[in-house]
Design an enzyme around this catalytic site. Structure first.
Site, short mmCIF file in Angstrom:
data_model
loop_
_atom_site.label_atom_id
_atom_site.label_comp_id
_atom_site.label_asym_id
_atom_site.label_seq_id
_atom_site.Cartn_x
_atom_site.Cartn_y
_atom_site.Cartn_z
N SER A 75 39.66 50.52 34.81
CA SER A 75 40.38 49.28 35.13
C SER A 75 39.57 48.21 35.86
CB SER A 75 41.64 49.60 35.92
OG SER A 75 41.30 50.32 37.09
N LYS A 79 25.65 54.25 33.64
CA LYS A 79 25.10 53.03 34.26
C LYS A 79 26.19 52.00 34.53
CE LYS A 79 21.82 55.56 33.04
NZ LYS A 79 21.49 56.66 33.98
N THR A 122 50.41 33.21 45.09
CA THR A 122 50.58 34.65 44.95
C THR A 122 50.18 35.32 46.25
OG1 THR A 122 50.23 36.57 43.53
CG2 THR A 122 48.26 35.28 44.09
N GLY A 158 49.43 58.60 47.11
CA GLY A 158 50.41 57.54 46.81
C GLY A 158 51.14 57.84 45.52
N GLY A 182 52.14 49.24 38.28
CA GLY A 182 52.59 49.54 36.92
C GLY A 182 52.43 48.43 35.89
N GLY A 183 51.76 47.34 36.25
CA GLY A 183 51.55 46.27 35.26
C GLY A 183 50.67 46.73 34.10
N LEU A 184 49.58 47.40 34.43
CA LEU A 184 48.67 47.87 33.39
C LEU A 184 49.31 48.98 32.56
CD1 LEU A 184 45.80 47.68 32.16
CD2 LEU A 184 45.09 49.45 33.77
N SER A 235 45.56 41.17 48.25
CA SER A 235 44.29 41.23 48.97
C SER A 235 43.21 41.68 48.01
CB SER A 235 44.40 42.22 50.13
OG SER A 235 44.88 43.44 49.65
N GLU A 261 47.90 58.31 39.26
CA GLU A 261 47.97 57.76 40.62
C GLU A 261 47.12 58.59 41.58
OE1 GLU A 261 52.37 56.21 41.71
OE2 GLU A 261 52.15 58.36 41.41
N GLY A 267 49.16 51.56 39.68
CA GLY A 267 49.46 51.06 41.03
C GLY A 267 50.91 50.62 41.01
N SER A 293 30.35 58.67 25.99
CA SER A 293 29.32 59.47 26.66
C SER A 293 29.31 60.86 26.07
CB SER A 293 29.62 59.54 28.16
OG SER A 293 29.02 60.68 28.73
N ASP A 308 54.19 57.68 44.56
CA ASP A 308 55.54 57.12 44.43
C ASP A 308 55.94 56.94 42.96
OD1 ASP A 308 53.46 54.95 44.79
OD2 ASP A 308 55.10 53.82 43.89
N TYR A 342 36.35 30.82 43.79
CA TYR A 342 36.98 30.44 42.52
C TYR A 342 37.90 29.24 42.70
CZ TYR A 342 35.46 34.90 40.43
OH TYR A 342 34.73 35.94 39.94
N LYS A 350 42.84 42.46 35.57
CA LYS A 350 43.87 41.56 36.09
C LYS A 350 43.74 40.12 35.59
CE LYS A 350 46.16 43.97 39.59
NZ LYS A 350 45.25 45.09 39.93
C1 LIG Z 1 45.56 46.31 40.21
C2 LIG Z 1 44.65 47.39 39.79
C3 LIG Z 1 45.13 48.63 39.31
C4 LIG Z 1 46.61 48.94 39.26
O1 LIG Z 1 47.26 48.09 38.36
P1 LIG Z 1 48.86 47.93 38.39
O2 LIG Z 1 49.14 46.95 37.32
O3 LIG Z 1 49.24 47.44 39.75
O4 LIG Z 1 49.43 49.28 38.13
C5 LIG Z 1 44.22 49.57 38.87
N1 LIG Z 1 42.90 49.34 38.92
C6 LIG Z 1 42.39 48.17 39.38
C7 LIG Z 1 40.91 48.00 39.41
C8 LIG Z 1 43.25 47.16 39.82
O5 LIG Z 1 42.74 46.00 40.27
#
Ligand SMILES: *Cc1c(COP(=O)(O)O)cnc(C)c1O
Length: 320
Positions: free
Chosen positions: A305, A274, A76, A209, A182-184, A79, A205, A180, A29, A211, A116, A54
């Site tokens: 994300s 958009k 799993t 939150g 930390g996976g990403l 929510s 973060e 969140g 942009s 942490d 799904y 995800k």
């Molecule tokens: C799950 C999620 C996150 C955080 O990802 P983690 O792997 O838990 O840190 C961030 N953004 C979106 C849209 C998510 O669904």
């Protein structure tokens, strides 16, 4: 000692998800480049299948199941986006999926998960423990539990988003990633340190939150109560044992932003690009904007994300 996933695992994950996950676009942009004074590259995981990154980790994890695991199925607890990611991946691979969701989860999310092909089991989030329910189901029915972030295959799958970003745009001076559980962020860290080790890597973060920031700075995993924030994808109460080890080794810093900053970014994405981006998906950009002058003249990556937000909620957040 944990055996942490490596960039080699990210490479194999990229092969596994090829043809199933989208290679999402990297958008830019001019307005944002001018505002920040940098070249900003957005990796648009809001345009990923089921609307968030995800899918990458879930599909990678389920692809590794052996014959017995495939037959018995996956369980799993989530929510949010991980529930839909597991349900969709499982249906693509012909694996039965059981998802443990709180009985007050949004009806749209439960419906999407069932749509799904997932079997939804409800619990009371105030009196019951979802991890225990998941573990009990796994034990009783021989199901394999795939948690939302603290799993080597999930982390390796999530790392493919940053890998694609670097492949498409080359070297970056800084990369901003939502945090969140930390996976990403830990997956992105594996790709960043392997491809462009001098890139400054930030986790971001919600202020309420923090942490992850406290854990990063103190050197031990900090647990908090479910934080009050509009960033529902980052309402995790603590980092995982795998994700924390990678984050403390590979990440440069963890930043926080307010809900109001997230709303400003939702508006920017919708009006100027958009794009419908959910509040959690705005964490990275919000932190980059707040950094101001420090990024002048730099090449900056932002992982967007996800985009799963009810339009009524989207509108009411913009008006709040
Ligand atoms: C799950 C999620 C996150 C955080 O990802 P983690 O792997 O838990 O840190 C961030 N953004 C979106 C849209 C998510 O669904």
């Amino acid at each position: 000692m944990l055996t942490l996933p490596t960039y080699a695992d990210v490479i194999v994950a990229a092969e596994r998800i090829k043809g199933f996950a989208h290679r999402t676009p990297v958008l830019t942009s001019r307005t944002m480049n001018q505002e920040i004074g940098a070249e900003v590259f957005f990796k648009c995981e809001n345009l990923q299948r089921m609307g968030a990154f995800k899918f990458r980790g879930a599909f990678n994890a389920l692809s590794r199941f052996n014959e017995r695991q495939r037959k018995a199925g996956v369980v799993t607890y989530s929510s949010g986006n991980h529930a839909q990611a597991i349900a969709l991946s499982a249906s693509l691979l012909g694996i039965p999926a059981t998802i443990v969701m709180p009985n007050d989860a949004p009806a749209a999310k439960m419906a999407a998960t069932r749509g799904y092909g997932g079997k939804v089991i409800n619990y009371d989030r105030y009196t019951e423990d979802r991890e225990k329910i998941g573990n009990d189901l796994a034990e009783k029915h021989g199901l394999t539990l795939i948690p939302p972030y603290d799993h080597p295959d999930v982390i390796a799958g999530q790392g493919t988003a940053a890998k694609e970003l670097f492949e498409d745009v080359g070297e970056l001076d800084a990369l901003f990633v939502c945090l969140g559980g930390g996976g990403l962020l830990s997956g992105s860290a594996l790709s960043t340190r392997a491809l462009f080790p001098s890139c400054t890597l930030y986790g971001v973060e919600p202020e309420a939150g923090n942490d992850g920031q406290r854990s990063f700075r103190s050197g031990a995993i900090v647990h908090i109560d479910t934080p009050k924030t509009i960033a529902d994808g980052a309402q995790t109460q603590h980092l995982g044992s795998y994700t924390f080890e990678i984050i403390r080794r590979d990440v440069d810093d963890i930043l926080t932003v307010s809900d109001a900053q997230l709303v400003d970014c939702m508006r920017f994405f919708a009006e100027r690009m958009k794009l419908v981006v959910e509040p959690t998906g705005c964490l990275g950009l919000a932190a980059a904007r707040a950094m101001g002058g420090e990024l002048k003249g730099k090449r900056v990556g932002v992982i967007v994300s996800g985009g799963n937000v009810d339009l009524d909620r989207f509108c009411s957040l913009l008006h709040s």
